[in-house]
Design a protein around this motif. Structure first.
Motif, PDB file in Angstrom:
ATOM      1  N   ILE A 328       5.085  55.707  16.438  1.00  8.70           N
ATOM      2  CA  ILE A 328       5.808  55.285  15.243  1.00  8.70           C
ATOM      3  C   ILE A 328       7.167  55.980  15.179  1.00  8.70           C
ATOM      4  O   ILE A 328       8.204  55.349  14.948  1.00  8.70           O
ATOM      5  CB  ILE A 328       5.006  55.597  13.963  1.00  8.70           C
ATOM      6  N   LEU A 329       7.153  57.289  15.411  1.00  7.60           N
ATOM      7  CA  LEU A 329       8.378  58.070  15.276  1.00  7.60           C
ATOM      8  C   LEU A 329       8.229  59.361  16.067  1.00  7.60           C
ATOM      9  O   LEU A 329       7.195  60.025  15.986  1.00  7.60           O
ATOM     10  CB  LEU A 329       8.632  58.389  13.797  1.00  7.60           C
ATOM     11  N   ALA A 330       9.247  59.709  16.828  1.00 10.09           N
ATOM     12  CA  ALA A 330       9.151  60.919  17.651  1.00 10.09           C
ATOM     13  C   ALA A 330      10.531  61.433  18.017  1.00 10.09           C
ATOM     14  O   ALA A 330      11.497  60.668  18.091  1.00 10.09           O
ATOM     15  CB  ALA A 330       8.356  60.631  18.930  1.00 10.09           C
ATOM     16  N   LEU A 331      10.587  62.731  18.258  1.00  8.60           N
ATOM     17  CA  LEU A 331      11.754  63.317  18.904  1.00  8.60           C
ATOM     18  C   LEU A 331      11.613  63.139  20.411  1.00  8.60           C
ATOM     19  O   LEU A 331      10.495  63.073  20.929  1.00  8.60           O
ATOM     20  CB  LEU A 331      11.842  64.817  18.581  1.00  8.60           C
ATOM     21  N   PRO A 332      12.725  63.062  21.145  1.00  8.39           N
ATOM     22  CA  PRO A 332      12.624  62.999  22.608  1.00  8.39           C
ATOM     23  C   PRO A 332      12.047  64.318  23.140  1.00  8.39           C
ATOM     24  O   PRO A 332      12.108  65.353  22.463  1.00  8.39           O
ATOM     25  CB  PRO A 332      14.070  62.795  23.058  1.00  8.39           C
ATOM     26  N   PRO A 333      11.474  64.300  24.342  1.00  8.85           N
ATOM     27  CA  PRO A 333      10.798  65.494  24.867  1.00  8.85           C
ATOM     28  C   PRO A 333      11.634  66.763  24.847  1.00  8.85           C
ATOM     29  O   PRO A 333      11.116  67.844  24.574  1.00  8.85           O
ATOM     30  CB  PRO A 333      10.436  65.076  26.298  1.00  8.85           C
ATOM     31  N   HIS A 334      12.943  66.657  25.144  1.00 12.04           N
ATOM     32  CA  HIS A 334      13.751  67.874  25.223  1.00 12.04           C
ATOM     33  C   HIS A 334      13.997  68.509  23.857  1.00 12.04           C
ATOM     34  O   HIS A 334      14.443  69.661  23.783  1.00 12.04           O
ATOM     35  CB  HIS A 334      15.091  67.585  25.915  1.00 12.04           C
TER      36      HIS A 334
END
Length: 452
Positions: A328-334
């Motif tokens: 649904i919603l996430a920050l990129p891995p870095h």
């Protein structure tokens, strides 16, 4: 004319159906919104200090209107003086003004690489580099992308080229490596030192040339805002670097830093320089004032405020997105987790002004934020790859922690509303592979949630 009208309309309708039709934002609609959209990272566009300095210099300048024509017809004294100043400021052998970063990239890549040369470029490189290469004499088979920010992928592509092209091994032809120091869609920082070392190690004849686009690091990183190349001491190990004025410096235009020979060649062959009217005097005066603020320490002061805010924003998002499904919603891995304390390249973990909020539903999220007085724009294919849609948050020195708290809170509330409407099970696919009808139905629902 009827056939042309039909074809153009059909193309636009196709984009409309796929929810990727571009439109200019309504200027009036942005009034009063907290700015998380523009590239004005140092908030100089609204700086009373810069405004006052600009008006003062403008009042005392001998010429302020127009430029007279192409640089090859009218080499204005203000233009020549700015080039000399910036060559010194950036510790470069030579400098050449362009009307924009786009013009500079198109001009350089369309003419400097010679027949038989190769180009290896980061897969996320600016569109202007692609356009320049299309107009160049580099054979299509010798244009090679490599995985974003991967030194290993760069090395592998160079090794393949060396194996396939004997002229590269002997130094009879050249390889250009095109990267950005800070990528504006992901907020990722290139491992420049490692990349330069890879090029130098694999091409000991000196026929490997690194070209760095510093559009989004100008004023943001390095001593007095000189960029990542200067921060890492690579000024003499890259062939060219591009700094633009239209982002953190609140101006217009760009400067290409390179060797005197390349500068002379561009003056003779770069069509995007030769056949256009140069920047007006007022633009040159404005940029000169922005560099005054970098040199007197004002830029560093406001940059620290932006850096602190970036750190705070990412920390708050990490904390509050823990309960939100990644689909649904996430920050990129870095950005999703704190960097290891033993990082060999600590500069790669610098707080960046760009924070992508990855979501299959960027338009509804952006609409929700706007309804809460926050302007952060949706970014969709073809600007980013399918399945990598996002709302791009840009942080500025002029933003406040209260605005960041509102942004984080509104973002989380939007995601929670989605979960209430649809349950907490994560979606297994992204919009790029949804059936059209289902995607449009879900998007319509989310837009209603955003407006509520």
């Amino acid at each position: 004319m009827a056939a042309l009208y039909h074809d153009l309309l059909a193309a636009l309708r196709s984009r409309e159906e796929r929810l990727i039709r571009r439109r200019l934002p309504d200027p009036a609609a942005d009034e009063g919104l907290a700015d998380f959209s523009t590239n004005d990272y140092l908030s100089l566009a609204s700086s009373p200090v810069l405004r006052s300095r600009f008006l003062s210099k403008l009042a005392n300048a001998p010429a302020i209107l127009g430029s007279g024509g192409s640089r090859l017809l009218v080499n204005g004294p203000a233009h020549a003086a700015l080039e000399a100043r910036l060559a010194t400021f950036f510790d470069a052998p030579a400098a050449l003004l362009f009307n924009s970063g786009f013009d500079a990239n198109v001009g350089f890549f369309s003419c400097v690489p010679q027949p038989g040369d190769a180009l290896v470029f980061d897969e996320h490189i600016h569109a202007s580099v692609h356009d320049g290469v299309r107009a160049s004499r580099i054979a299509p088979a010798l244009r090679r992308p490599f995985s974003h920010n991967s030194v290993q992928a760069l090395r592998e592509e160079l090794v393949r080229l060396l194996r396939e092209q004997p002229a590269l091994r002997t130094g009879a032809s050249s390889v250009f490596v095109a990267v950005e120091s800070l990528y504006s869609m992901d907020g990722t920082i290139a491992p420049l030192t490692e990349m330069v070392e890879a090029v130098e190690g694999l091409l000991p004849a000196g026929n490997g040339y690194v070209v760095v686009d510093e559009a989004h690091t100008t004023g943001v990183y390095g001593p007095q805002g000189r960029g990542l190349v200067a921060l890492l001491g690579l000024e003499r190990r890259v062939l060219a670097r591009l700094h633009t004025f239209g982002k953190a410096l609140a101006g217009t235009g760009a400067i290409l830093l390179t060797t005197p020979l390349v500068r002379d060649y561009l003056l003779n062959y770069a069509r995007s320089l030769i056949y256009t009217t140069s920047l007006g005097y007022a633009n040159i005066i404005s940029v000169d004032c922005s560099f005054d603020l970098l040199e007197d320490g004002t830029g560093a002061k406001v940059c620290r405020a932006r850096t602190d805010l970036s750190t705070y924003c990412v920390a708050q998002l990490r904390l509050h997105l823990r309960t939100i499904p990644l689909s649904i919603l996430a920050l990129p891995p870095h950005l999703a987790s704190p960097p290891p304390s033993s990082s060999q390249s600590p500069y790669r973990t610098f707080p960046t002004p760009v924070v992508p909020l990855l979501t299959p539903y960027p338009r509804p999220l952006s609409a929700h934020l706007r309804s809460r007085g926050l302007n952060a724009r949706p970014i969709v294919w073809p600007t980013v790859p399918k399945g990598r849609e996002r709302v791009r948050v840009c942080l500025h020195a002029g933003n406040t922690r209260e605005e960041v708290d509102r942004l984080v809170g509104a973002t989380v509330k939007w995601a929670e509303a989605w979960m209430r409407e649809n349950g907490t099970a994560e979606m297994k696919h992204v919009p790029g592979v949804f059936a059209k009808a289902r995607y449009r139905a879900i998007t319509s629902l989310l837009c209603r949630i955003a407006a509520s």
